[in-house]
Design an enzyme around this catalytic site. Structure first.
Site, PDB file in Angstrom:
ATOM      1  N   SER A  55       2.443   3.867  -2.027  1.00 35.15           N
ATOM      2  CA  SER A  55       3.751   4.073  -1.406  1.00 35.15           C
ATOM      3  C   SER A  55       4.717   4.826  -2.303  1.00 35.15           C
ATOM      4  O   SER A  55       5.758   5.308  -1.837  1.00 35.15           O
ATOM      5  CB  SER A  55       4.374   2.723  -1.020  1.00 35.15           C
ATOM      6  N   GLY A 234       3.075   2.693   3.321  1.00 31.41           N
ATOM      7  CA  GLY A 234       2.810   4.074   2.937  1.00 31.41           C
ATOM      8  C   GLY A 234       4.062   4.756   2.439  1.00 31.41           C
ATOM      9  O   GLY A 234       5.155   4.189   2.484  1.00 31.41           O
ATOM     10  N   GLY A 236       7.010   7.976   1.735  1.00 34.56           N
ATOM     11  CA  GLY A 236       7.772   9.048   2.353  1.00 34.56           C
ATOM     12  C   GLY A 236       8.569   8.681   3.581  1.00 34.56           C
ATOM     13  O   GLY A 236       8.760   7.513   3.929  1.00 34.56           O
ATOM     14  N   CYS A 261       5.779  -2.680   6.188  1.00 34.29           N
ATOM     15  CA  CYS A 261       6.533  -1.615   5.531  1.00 34.29           C
ATOM     16  C   CYS A 261       6.557  -0.340   6.386  1.00 34.29           C
ATOM     17  O   CYS A 261       7.200  -0.318   7.421  1.00 34.29           O
ATOM     18  CB  CYS A 261       5.990  -1.370   4.123  1.00 34.29           C
ATOM     19  N   LEU A 262       5.858   0.729   5.988  1.00 33.93           N
ATOM     20  CA  LEU A 262       5.836   1.918   6.834  1.00 33.93           C
ATOM     21  C   LEU A 262       5.275   1.578   8.205  1.00 33.93           C
ATOM     22  O   LEU A 262       5.714   2.142   9.214  1.00 33.93           O
ATOM     23  CB  LEU A 262       5.003   3.024   6.170  1.00 33.93           C
ATOM     24  N   GLN A 265       8.015   0.513  10.308  1.00 33.96           N
ATOM     25  CA  GLN A 265       8.806   1.651  10.748  1.00 33.96           C
ATOM     26  C   GLN A 265       8.104   2.414  11.869  1.00 33.96           C
ATOM     27  O   GLN A 265       8.748   2.905  12.807  1.00 33.96           O
ATOM     28  CB  GLN A 265       9.072   2.568   9.558  1.00 33.96           C
ATOM     29  N   ASN A 303       9.135  -2.528  -1.301  1.00 34.59           N
ATOM     30  CA  ASN A 303       9.057  -1.154  -1.798  1.00 34.59           C
ATOM     31  C   ASN A 303       9.265  -0.204  -0.634  1.00 34.59           C
ATOM     32  O   ASN A 303       8.311   0.191   0.035  1.00 34.59           O
ATOM     33  CB  ASN A 303       7.711  -0.891  -2.479  1.00 34.59           C
ATOM     34  N   HIS A 379       6.555  -6.884   1.630  1.00 37.19           N
ATOM     35  CA  HIS A 379       5.123  -6.939   1.341  1.00 37.19           C
ATOM     36  C   HIS A 379       4.656  -8.384   1.170  1.00 37.19           C
ATOM     37  O   HIS A 379       4.755  -8.944   0.080  1.00 37.19           O
ATOM     38  CB  HIS A 379       4.810  -6.150   0.070  1.00 37.19           C
ATOM     39  N   GLU A 381       1.707  -9.489   0.947  1.00 36.98           N
ATOM     40  CA  GLU A 381       0.539  -9.624   0.060  1.00 36.98           C
ATOM     41  C   GLU A 381       0.958  -9.711  -1.400  1.00 36.98           C
ATOM     42  O   GLU A 381       0.146 -10.022  -2.273  1.00 36.98           O
ATOM     43  CB  GLU A 381      -0.415  -8.438   0.262  1.00 36.98           C
TER      44      GLU A 381
END
Length: 417
Positions: A55, A234, A236, A261-262, A265, A303, A379, A381
């Site tokens: 990421s 991931g 960007g 996370c990504l 989104q 993150n 996250h 995990e």
């Protein structure tokens, strides 16, 4: 100091930020120069997991903890085979680690993987610059040591939003990760930059995971007849990977869906809601998040620089939102009320806000009530920890079992890893 360790052999290096900040230090890792978006990470441990997290592709990572590398680098904590971060910034790097698992020092590890870094800089000043100026471009160089020149070149460098980093870090071919014991469920994981720790957590709850590249069509995924589909973390800007929300949209309602996370989104965009770039993001292992379904507060690993805007999912359903008819200015209202609000989404019906960040009130988790799907921005995990939210993988298994209470599990009663 490292000058006593290496006899002063390391070259001078320069860190330059888009706002004009320029700090001199010493080269750590590979020599040369690198450009990327600079962020800061507040974790006190876990530097290996951080530098190997896909990421961070496109980003230069500044560590707020003052000394890194004390326990070296080992094989088992790697989150990806390659390092994708653009650069490394710390106050002091340890060249003589002490740990029974260590196979190489952090500086030598970075050098062997071609990562340009700098040490000996005031990381507090760097962090304050990012907090005050927001996410910005930066560079580290051992060749261009002229502050004016390097700042100018930073300002001419591309923005992170101009490149699809997901395509760079995703696997090229499918592969399968099997649990050691009995297989309870089979899942397809769409790899947008997936950390190895995520797949390992799934395997620990009896999930067999087939990891596929980020651009795998929905028809191919559905044809594999999995029990569920996972969309990974991931790097960007999510807008640079428009095909993934289309894949999510084609799968929602057909199979249980889980995103991190990504992935969160991507699910947000699939629902027609908006994702925004945060001022300086969340990067670290100490973010407090309230589970609005249980009232419990979890300390989480995070993150990301982007996150959903909850109000754009749809209007509130008052009878399921504590009687409120309008979205409050701050989502912290819901944590104070201990209410998990529900909106009516045009595409997918009722969607509930399940988790809120207690530092800044940003949304951290959503749950679809009229189809089997949920996701979170943090996250669970860990890797590095804390492990407060590891029960989410058990929740995914419970979702595939058809349990309606899959997210209301108490962290003290859920499986802990």
């Amino acid at each position: 100091m490292n000058l006593l360790v290496d006899g002063g052999r390391h070259r001078e290096a320069l860190l330059a930020l888009e706002d004009g900040t320029a700090l001199r230090g010493r080269s750590v890792g590979a020599e040369g120069e690198t450009f990327g978006e600079i962020v800061f990470n507040t974790s006190m441990v876990g530097y290996q997991e951080i530098v190997s997290d896909p990421s961070y592709a496109g980003q230069i990572v500044t560590f707020t903890y003052p000394q890194l590398g004390n326990y070296g680098v080992n094989e088992k904590d790697m989150q990806a085979d390659a390092l994708h971060l653009k650069g490394f910034v710390c106050h002091d790097a340890c060249y003589t680690p002490s740990n029974w698992q260590s196979v190489v020092s952090l500086p030598d590890f970075l050098a062997s993987r071609g990562v340009v870094g700098i040490e000996g800089v005031d990381t507090r000043a760097v962090t304050l610059a990012i907090r005050e100026g927001g996410a910005m471009r930066a560079a580290i160089s051992t060749t261009d040591l002229d502050p004016k020149s390097l700042v100018r070149r930073v300002r001419e460098s591309p923005h992170i939003e101009e490149h699809n980093y997901v395509a760079d870090v995703s696997c090229k071919e499918p592969h399968v990760v099997r649990p050691k014991g009995e297989v309870h469920h089979r899942v397809v994981a769409v790899d947008c930059g997936e950390k190895a720790g995520i797949v390992r957590r799934m395997a620990e709850v009896g999930i067999e995971v087939t990891v596929v590249p980020w651009d795998t069509p929905a028809e191919k995924i559905i044809a594999m007849e999995p029990d569920g589909v996972f969309f990974s973390n991931g790097p960007g800007d999510p807008d640079t990977v428009p095909t993934v929300p289309e894949t999510v949209r084609a799968i929602l309602g057909k199979l249980p869906v889980f995103g991190i996370c990504l992935g969160n989104q991507m699910i947000t965009l699939a629902a027609g809601a908006r994702v925004e770039k945060l001022p300086y993001g969340h990067h670290g292992g100490n973010e407090p998040v309230m589970n609005l379904l249980t009232g419990k507060v979890e300390i989480t690993a995070q993150n990301h620089n982007y996150g959903p805007v909850f109000s754009t999912f749809g209007p509130l359903v008052p009878e399921l939102s504590g009687g409120l008819t309008e979205h409050p200015e701050s989502l912290l209202t819901w944590s104070r009320m201990h209410v998990a609000p529900v909106v009516m989404n045009e595409r997918y019906g009722r969607i509930r806000l399940t988790h809120v960040n207690l530092n800044d009130g940003t949304p951290e988790g959503i749950q679809f009530l009229d189809l089997p799907a949920f996701s979170m921005q943090y996250h669970p995990e860990a890797k590095p920890g804390p492990n407060d939210s590891a029960y989410m993988f058990e929740s995914f298994s419970r979702l595939m079992d058809g349990r309606e209470d899959y997210l209301a599990i108490d962290v003290r009663e859920g499986r802990r890893f």
